[in-house]
Design a protein around this motif. Structure first.
Motif, PDB file in Angstrom:
ATOM      1  N   ASN A  19       0.807  -1.242   0.000  1.00 26.49           N
ATOM      2  CA  ASN A  19       0.000   0.000   0.000  1.00 26.49           C
ATOM      3  C   ASN A  19       0.830   1.278   0.000  1.00 26.49           C
ATOM      4  N   LYS A  20       2.115   1.154  -0.267  1.00 29.67           N
ATOM      5  CA  LYS A  20       2.949   2.373  -0.317  1.00 29.67           C
ATOM      6  C   LYS A  20       2.392   3.323  -1.377  1.00 29.67           C
ATOM      7  N   PRO A  21       2.228   4.600  -1.025  1.00 26.37           N
ATOM      8  CA  PRO A  21       1.829   5.553  -2.067  1.00 26.37           C
ATOM      9  C   PRO A  21       2.968   5.684  -3.082  1.00 26.37           C
ATOM     10  N   VAL A  22       2.647   5.575  -4.341  1.00 25.52           N
ATOM     11  CA  VAL A  22       3.671   5.730  -5.383  1.00 25.52           C
ATOM     12  C   VAL A  22       3.430   7.071  -6.069  1.00 25.52           C
ATOM     13  N   ASP A  23       4.430   7.942  -5.978  1.00 24.67           N
ATOM     14  CA  ASP A  23       4.301   9.276  -6.580  1.00 24.67           C
ATOM     15  C   ASP A  23       4.811   9.253  -8.007  1.00 24.67           C
ATOM     16  N   LYS A  24       4.041   9.849  -8.897  1.00 25.86           N
ATOM     17  CA  LYS A  24       4.528   9.969 -10.286  1.00 25.86           C
ATOM     18  C   LYS A  24       5.730  10.919 -10.306  1.00 25.86           C
ATOM     19  N   ASP A  25       5.566  12.082  -9.667  1.00 30.51           N
ATOM     20  CA  ASP A  25       6.665  13.052  -9.655  1.00 30.51           C
ATOM     21  C   ASP A  25       7.518  12.803  -8.415  1.00 30.51           C
ATOM     22  N   TRP A  26       8.132  11.662  -8.397  1.00 31.73           N
ATOM     23  CA  TRP A  26       8.945  11.162  -7.269  1.00 31.73           C
ATOM     24  C   TRP A  26      10.048  12.157  -6.947  1.00 31.73           C
ATOM     25  N   LYS A  27      10.251  12.395  -5.697  1.00 35.52           N
ATOM     26  CA  LYS A  27      11.232  13.360  -5.191  1.00 35.52           C
ATOM     27  C   LYS A  27      10.907  14.774  -5.661  1.00 35.52           C
TER      28      LYS A  27
ATOM     29  N   LEU B  82       5.096  12.728 -19.060  1.00 30.23           N
ATOM     30  CA  LEU B  82       5.155  11.383 -19.661  1.00 30.23           C
ATOM     31  C   LEU B  82       4.981  11.450 -21.171  1.00 30.23           C
ATOM     32  N   LYS B  83       5.866  10.718 -21.897  1.00 28.10           N
ATOM     33  CA  LYS B  83       5.813  10.807 -23.356  1.00 28.10           C
ATOM     34  C   LYS B  83       5.202   9.563 -23.991  1.00 28.10           C
ATOM     35  N   GLY B  84       5.280   8.448 -23.298  1.00 27.27           N
ATOM     36  CA  GLY B  84       4.926   7.173 -23.927  1.00 27.27           C
ATOM     37  C   GLY B  84       3.468   6.785 -23.778  1.00 27.27           C
ATOM     38  N   HIS B  85       3.209   5.485 -23.941  1.00 32.06           N
ATOM     39  CA  HIS B  85       1.836   4.983 -23.984  1.00 32.06           C
ATOM     40  C   HIS B  85       1.385   4.312 -22.690  1.00 32.06           C
ATOM     41  N   ILE B  86       2.216   4.305 -21.663  1.00 34.48           N
ATOM     42  CA  ILE B  86       1.789   3.695 -20.390  1.00 34.48           C
ATOM     43  C   ILE B  86       1.325   4.830 -19.476  1.00 34.48           C
ATOM     44  N   ASP B  87       0.027   4.803 -19.140  1.00 31.87           N
ATOM     45  CA  ASP B  87      -0.573   5.922 -18.397  1.00 31.87           C
ATOM     46  C   ASP B  87      -0.320   5.801 -16.899  1.00 31.87           C
ATOM     47  N   PHE B  88       0.910   6.056 -16.524  1.00 37.07           N
ATOM     48  CA  PHE B  88       1.297   5.959 -15.118  1.00 37.07           C
ATOM     49  C   PHE B  88       0.890   7.234 -14.387  1.00 37.07           C
ATOM     50  N   GLU B  89       0.278   7.065 -13.235  1.00 33.76           N
ATOM     51  CA  GLU B  89      -0.095   8.236 -12.428  1.00 33.76           C
ATOM     52  C   GLU B  89       0.102   7.903 -10.950  1.00 33.76           C
ATOM     53  N   ASP B  90      -0.115   8.899 -10.087  1.00 37.33           N
ATOM     54  CA  ASP B  90       0.003   8.649  -8.645  1.00 37.33           C
ATOM     55  C   ASP B  90      -0.876   7.462  -8.277  1.00 37.33           C
ATOM     56  N   GLY B  91      -0.385   6.601  -7.422  1.00 35.56           N
ATOM     57  CA  GLY B  91      -1.185   5.434  -7.024  1.00 35.56           C
ATOM     58  C   GLY B  91      -0.532   4.748  -5.855  1.00 35.56           C
ATOM     59  N   THR B  92      -0.598   3.431  -5.862  1.00 38.80           N
ATOM     60  CA  THR B  92       0.020   2.646  -4.791  1.00 38.80           C
ATOM     61  C   THR B  92       0.921   1.601  -5.439  1.00 38.80           C
ATOM     62  N   LYS B  93       1.640   0.873  -4.588  1.00 38.41           N
ATOM     63  CA  LYS B  93       2.460  -0.236  -5.098  1.00 38.41           C
ATOM     64  C   LYS B  93       1.575  -1.167  -5.934  1.00 38.41           C
ATOM     65  N   GLU B  94       0.399  -1.498  -5.378  1.00 33.73           N
ATOM     66  CA  GLU B  94      -0.470  -2.482  -6.025  1.00 33.73           C
ATOM     67  C   GLU B  94      -1.012  -1.959  -7.356  1.00 33.73           C
TER      68      GLU B  94
ATOM     69  N   GLY C 171      19.640   8.697  -8.365  1.00 30.51           N
ATOM     70  CA  GLY C 171      18.426   7.882  -8.423  1.00 30.51           C
ATOM     71  C   GLY C 171      17.422   8.413  -9.431  1.00 30.51           C
ATOM     72  N   GLY C 172      16.733   7.525 -10.120  1.00 28.82           N
ATOM     73  CA  GLY C 172      15.749   7.943 -11.111  1.00 28.82           C
ATOM     74  C   GLY C 172      14.348   7.826 -10.555  1.00 28.82           C
ATOM     75  N   SER C 173      13.396   7.619 -11.447  1.00 30.79           N
ATOM     76  CA  SER C 173      12.012   7.435 -11.015  1.00 30.79           C
ATOM     77  C   SER C 173      11.305   6.560 -12.035  1.00 30.79           C
ATOM     78  N   ILE C 174      10.113   6.119 -11.679  1.00 32.57           N
ATOM     79  CA  ILE C 174       9.348   5.261 -12.587  1.00 32.57           C
ATOM     80  C   ILE C 174       9.018   6.037 -13.864  1.00 32.57           C
ATOM     81  N   ALA C 175       8.567   7.280 -13.697  1.00 31.79           N
ATOM     82  CA  ALA C 175       8.178   8.077 -14.870  1.00 31.79           C
ATOM     83  C   ALA C 175       9.375   8.302 -15.798  1.00 31.79           C
TER      84      ALA C 175
END
Ligand SMILES: Cc1cc2nc3c(=O)[nH]c(=O)nc-3n(C[C@H](O)[C@H](O)[C@H](O)COP(=O)(O)OP(=O)(O)OC[C@H]3O[C@@H](n4cnc5c(N)ncnc54)[C@H](O)[C@@H]3O)c2cc1C
Length: 325
Positions: free
Chosen positions: A51-59, A65-77, A296-300
């Motif tokens: 249940n960790k909150p996952v931030d899109k704009d980490w740090k 986002l440029k690609g086709h995977i619509d990643f946004e703020d959410g959780t680990k799950e 360190g990088g980020s998911i986005a």
């Protein structure tokens, strides 16, 4: 005869997932994905608490986002679900439990060798192995009798323990915050101020410290550790000595230089991998995700790397087809 892949992706974390999905979307279907663990996104599964909150704009770093995977703020799950869906939708069948040990130039191609002695051939290689396979360790010795209680994640924290969390980034802040209700937590960072973490995480930590729920040891380092009756006896540089049941080291990860050298990745004089604006390292070798960056990088950012690389490969492919037509 061995099949020749257009692109072989090493590592199925966010960067590898984005690279392979974007490749399919751009019409490059001959893709191989090799992942050493038994599922995708091993770093997220291992290091993110449930249940960790996952931030899109980490740090706090804003990423468009440029690609086709619509990643946004959410959780680990929700993040893992998003990646499950992306892989399924694009029919990516990663080869799990397949750890790459070496990549060698083989004429115009690359030969990929795995630890279980499999061999694959590919025209392009995308190294997307992240940095968490080699988490940073402290410079002092950890007593061998207490190794099992010196961890890099909070997975083994079962509660009712005196826990020391060491680090100054988001992971350290999040770990301390997440376990503080079930444990007595001390947070240690060698600098006076926590400047590298997301302000939201720093606020959570500071609020807990103010309420006496987390003890802070800022601006002091650890000199040495001893085992005293199954507990860590910690000697701080300010002369204080404290005892803890468990230590969590959240010190980030390091670039696996030897692995990169074995994979024909070009390194600069400081042994850092080089990349251009298309994430290209050298002919046919790209780096994506955390491994492509100095810090360190980020998911986005990892997702954007995948998109960049495939756009570049697809462009090269088009030119190649135009020339040979
Ligand atoms: C505790 C913590 C919290 C974080 N929270 C956030 C957050 O909220 N938001 C955010 O954007 N970022 C967050 N991050 C950062 C984020 O997890 C990384 O930036 C991201 O996972 C990088 O993706 P990657 O694909 O480059 O590498 P990774 O996610 O590390 O994936 C690399 C993959 O490669 C595989 N692999 C490694 N070596 C080999 C090999 N030799 N052969 C085959 N496969 C291999 C690994 O098993 C793994 O699956 C956090 C990181 C940590 C540690």
């Amino acid at each position: 005869m061995n099949r020749i892949y257009d692109i072989a992706v090493i590592g199925a974390g966010p960067a590898g997932i984005a690279t392979s999905c974007e490749a399919v979307i751009f019409g490059l279907k001959n893709i191989l994905v090799l992942e050493k663990s038994d599922n995708h996104s091993d770093t997220i599964r291992k290091y993110f608490n449930d249940n960790k909150p996952v931030d899109k704009d980490w740090k706090g770093i804003e990423v468009d986002l440029k690609g086709h995977i619509d990643f946004e703020d959410g959780t680990k799950e929700s993040t893992l679900d998003l990646f499950d869906d992306a892989l399924e939708k694009n029919l990516i069948n990663a080869k799990f439990n397949t750890e790459v040990s070496r990549v060698k130039k083989y004429g115009n191609l690359y030969k990929i060798i795995t630890t279980n002695k499999e061999m694959y051939l590919a025209k392009n290689i995308v190294v997307a192995i992240g940095k968490m396979a080699k988490p940073n360790k402290p410079s002092y010795k950890i007593p061998s009798t207490l190794r099992k209680k010196a961890n890099h994640t909070i997975a083994d924290c079962k509660g009712n323990e005196e826990v020391l969390v060491v680090g100054g980034g988001d992971s350290a802040c999040e770990y301390a915050y997440f376990i503080h209700q079930d444990n007595i937590v001390t947070f240690n960072y060698r600098r006076e101020e926590i400047t590298k973490a997301n302000p939201k995480n720093v606020k959570n930590l500071m609020d807990c410290a103010q309420d006496g729920e987390i003890k802070l040891m800022l601006g002091v380092d650890i000199e040495k550790l001893e085992d005293e009756d199954g507990q860590f006896k910690v000697f701080y540089t300010n002369g204080e000595i404290k005892k803890y049941d468990r230590i969590i080291y959240a010190l980030g990860g390091m670039t696996p230089k030897e692995f990169l050298k074995n994979c024909s990745v070009l390194l600069d004089e400081q042994d850092k991998p080089v990349v251009d604006e298309h994430n290209l390292n050298s002919e046919g070798i790209y780096l994506a995700g955390d491994i492509a960056g100095d810090i360190g990088g980020s998911i986005a950012l990892a997702l954007n790397h995948g998109y960049n690389i495939i756009k570049d490969c697809a462009y090269e492919n088009e030119i190649h087809h135009a020339i040979s037509a």
